[in-house]
Design a protein around this motif. Structure first.
Motif, PDB file in Angstrom:
ATOM      1  N   HIS A  82      53.680  82.075  -0.352  1.00  0.00           N
ATOM      2  CA  HIS A  82      53.389  82.912  -1.521  1.00  0.00           C
ATOM      3  C   HIS A  82      51.898  83.226  -1.590  1.00  0.00           C
ATOM      4  O   HIS A  82      51.501  84.366  -1.834  1.00  0.00           O
ATOM      5  CB  HIS A  82      53.853  82.220  -2.811  1.00  0.00           C
ATOM      6  CG  HIS A  82      53.599  83.048  -4.018  1.00  0.00           C
ATOM      7  ND1 HIS A  82      52.462  82.910  -4.777  1.00  0.00           N
ATOM      8  CD2 HIS A  82      54.326  84.044  -4.578  1.00  0.00           C
ATOM      9  CE1 HIS A  82      52.497  83.789  -5.759  1.00  0.00           C
ATOM     10  NE2 HIS A  82      53.622  84.485  -5.666  1.00  0.00           N
ATOM     11  N   TYR A  83      51.053  82.226  -1.380  1.00  0.00           N
ATOM     12  CA  TYR A  83      49.599  82.421  -1.423  1.00  0.00           C
ATOM     13  C   TYR A  83      49.154  83.439  -0.375  1.00  0.00           C
ATOM     14  O   TYR A  83      48.358  84.332  -0.662  1.00  0.00           O
ATOM     15  CB  TYR A  83      48.879  81.089  -1.202  1.00  0.00           C
ATOM     16  CG  TYR A  83      47.380  81.185  -1.392  1.00  0.00           C
ATOM     17  CD1 TYR A  83      46.800  80.887  -2.617  1.00  0.00           C
ATOM     18  CD2 TYR A  83      46.546  81.585  -0.349  1.00  0.00           C
ATOM     19  CE1 TYR A  83      45.416  80.993  -2.796  1.00  0.00           C
ATOM     20  CE2 TYR A  83      45.179  81.693  -0.522  1.00  0.00           C
ATOM     21  CZ  TYR A  83      44.627  81.392  -1.746  1.00  0.00           C
ATOM     22  OH  TYR A  83      43.271  81.515  -1.925  1.00  0.00           O
ATOM     23  N   VAL A  84      49.681  83.316   0.833  1.00  0.00           N
ATOM     24  CA  VAL A  84      49.322  84.224   1.931  1.00  0.00           C
ATOM     25  C   VAL A  84      49.656  85.667   1.562  1.00  0.00           C
ATOM     26  O   VAL A  84      48.822  86.573   1.729  1.00  0.00           O
ATOM     27  CB  VAL A  84      50.032  83.801   3.237  1.00  0.00           C
ATOM     28  CG1 VAL A  84      50.009  84.905   4.276  1.00  0.00           C
ATOM     29  CG2 VAL A  84      49.384  82.534   3.793  1.00  0.00           C
ATOM     30  N   PHE A  85      50.845  85.900   1.051  1.00  0.00           N
ATOM     31  CA  PHE A  85      51.244  87.267   0.693  1.00  0.00           C
ATOM     32  C   PHE A  85      50.500  87.777  -0.531  1.00  0.00           C
ATOM     33  O   PHE A  85      50.078  88.929  -0.568  1.00  0.00           O
ATOM     34  CB  PHE A  85      52.765  87.358   0.490  1.00  0.00           C
ATOM     35  CG  PHE A  85      53.535  87.303   1.775  1.00  0.00           C
ATOM     36  CD1 PHE A  85      53.393  88.295   2.741  1.00  0.00           C
ATOM     37  CD2 PHE A  85      54.376  86.242   2.047  1.00  0.00           C
ATOM     38  CE1 PHE A  85      54.080  88.244   3.936  1.00  0.00           C
ATOM     39  CE2 PHE A  85      55.073  86.175   3.248  1.00  0.00           C
ATOM     40  CZ  PHE A  85      54.930  87.182   4.187  1.00  0.00           C
ATOM     41  N   ALA A  86      50.295  86.924  -1.518  1.00  0.00           N
ATOM     42  CA  ALA A  86      49.598  87.328  -2.742  1.00  0.00           C
ATOM     43  C   ALA A  86      48.137  87.676  -2.478  1.00  0.00           C
ATOM     44  O   ALA A  86      47.540  88.470  -3.204  1.00  0.00           O
ATOM     45  CB  ALA A  86      49.691  86.219  -3.787  1.00  0.00           C
ATOM     46  N   ASN A  87      47.557  87.081  -1.430  1.00  0.00           N
ATOM     47  CA  ASN A  87      46.145  87.300  -1.123  1.00  0.00           C
ATOM     48  C   ASN A  87      45.922  88.138   0.143  1.00  0.00           C
ATOM     49  O   ASN A  87      44.806  88.208   0.649  1.00  0.00           O
ATOM     50  CB  ASN A  87      45.426  85.947  -1.002  1.00  0.00           C
ATOM     51  CG  ASN A  87      45.317  85.271  -2.347  1.00  0.00           C
ATOM     52  OD1 ASN A  87      44.443  85.591  -3.135  1.00  0.00           O
ATOM     53  ND2 ASN A  87      46.240  84.356  -2.625  1.00  0.00           N
ATOM     54  N   ASP A  88      46.990  88.768   0.628  1.00  0.00           N
ATOM     55  CA  ASP A  88      46.892  89.627   1.814  1.00  0.00           C
ATOM     56  C   ASP A  88      46.145  88.963   2.963  1.00  0.00           C
ATOM     57  O   ASP A  88      45.250  89.549   3.567  1.00  0.00           O
ATOM     58  CB  ASP A  88      46.229  90.970   1.455  1.00  0.00           C
ATOM     59  CG  ASP A  88      47.088  91.809   0.538  1.00  0.00           C
ATOM     60  OD1 ASP A  88      48.328  91.758   0.685  1.00  0.00           O
ATOM     61  OD2 ASP A  88      46.530  92.498  -0.336  1.00  0.00           O
ATOM     62  N   TRP A  89      46.529  87.727   3.280  1.00  0.00           N
ATOM     63  CA  TRP A  89      45.883  86.998   4.372  1.00  0.00           C
ATOM     64  C   TRP A  89      46.574  87.362   5.676  1.00  0.00           C
ATOM     65  O   TRP A  89      47.795  87.233   5.807  1.00  0.00           O
ATOM     66  CB  TRP A  89      45.971  85.496   4.124  1.00  0.00           C
ATOM     67  CG  TRP A  89      45.238  84.708   5.156  1.00  0.00           C
ATOM     68  CD1 TRP A  89      45.773  84.042   6.220  1.00  0.00           C
ATOM     69  CD2 TRP A  89      43.827  84.527   5.255  1.00  0.00           C
ATOM     70  NE1 TRP A  89      44.793  83.455   6.966  1.00  0.00           N
ATOM     71  CE2 TRP A  89      43.577  83.729   6.398  1.00  0.00           C
ATOM     72  CE3 TRP A  89      42.744  84.951   4.489  1.00  0.00           C
ATOM     73  CZ2 TRP A  89      42.297  83.364   6.786  1.00  0.00           C
ATOM     74  CZ3 TRP A  89      41.474  84.576   4.874  1.00  0.00           C
ATOM     75  CH2 TRP A  89      41.257  83.792   6.003  1.00  0.00           C
ATOM     76  N   PHE A  90      45.798  87.821   6.669  1.00  0.00           N
ATOM     77  CA  PHE A  90      46.369  88.277   7.930  1.00  0.00           C
ATOM     78  C   PHE A  90      45.877  87.465   9.126  1.00  0.00           C
ATOM     79  O   PHE A  90      45.939  87.927  10.259  1.00  0.00           O
ATOM     80  CB  PHE A  90      46.042  89.765   8.151  1.00  0.00           C
ATOM     81  CG  PHE A  90      46.683  90.645   7.128  1.00  0.00           C
ATOM     82  CD1 PHE A  90      48.038  90.911   7.164  1.00  0.00           C
ATOM     83  CD2 PHE A  90      45.918  91.207   6.104  1.00  0.00           C
ATOM     84  CE1 PHE A  90      48.641  91.725   6.209  1.00  0.00           C
ATOM     85  CE2 PHE A  90      46.509  92.019   5.152  1.00  0.00           C
ATOM     86  CZ  PHE A  90      47.872  92.278   5.200  1.00  0.00           C
TER      87      PHE A  90
END
Length: 117
Positions: A82-90
């Motif tokens: 969830h954190y990765v998607f919410a913060n656009d981490w690529f």
């Protein structure tokens, strides 16, 4: 507040100090998503690290890192997603455990990288 809660907060503060000393940037503390919580979210370069902190004042029942269950790891991974998607981490991510024990008046820190995936 119960003593074990206070010990846990002190251990988490020690983990933050340790990570910052090692060049990590702490982005979040106690990140929650549904029923899951990630103790610390840190970043070093292009690596995002999700950290479970376990603190013990004695080792009578075992080492702190032994108390990260399969279920807890799965919850942390769900919150991390969830954190990765919410913060656009690529970029890359890693899951660590920081095990802290209080020996007398001294904190002992054991950093376990790539503890689970």
């Amino acid at each position: 507040m119960a003593q074990h809660n206070e010990t846990g907060k002190q251990g988490e503060a020690e983990a933050v100090r340790y990570l910052q000393e090692k060049g990590y940037e702490v982005l979040a503390r106690n990140y929650r998503y549904q029923h899951a919580e990630i103790d610390l979210v840190a970043k070093k370069g292009k690596l995002l690290i999700f950290v479970e902190v376990k603190t013990r004042s004695n080792l009578s029942y075992g080492n702190p890192e032994e108390f990260v269950s399969y279920t807890k790891a799965k919850l942390v991974m769900r919150a991390a997603e969830h954190y990765v998607f919410a913060n656009d981490w690529f970029h890359d991510v890693r899951f660590d455990i920081i095990a802290i024990t209080l020996a007398g008046n001294e904190w002992r820190v054991k950093h376990i990288e790539d503890a689970f995936c």
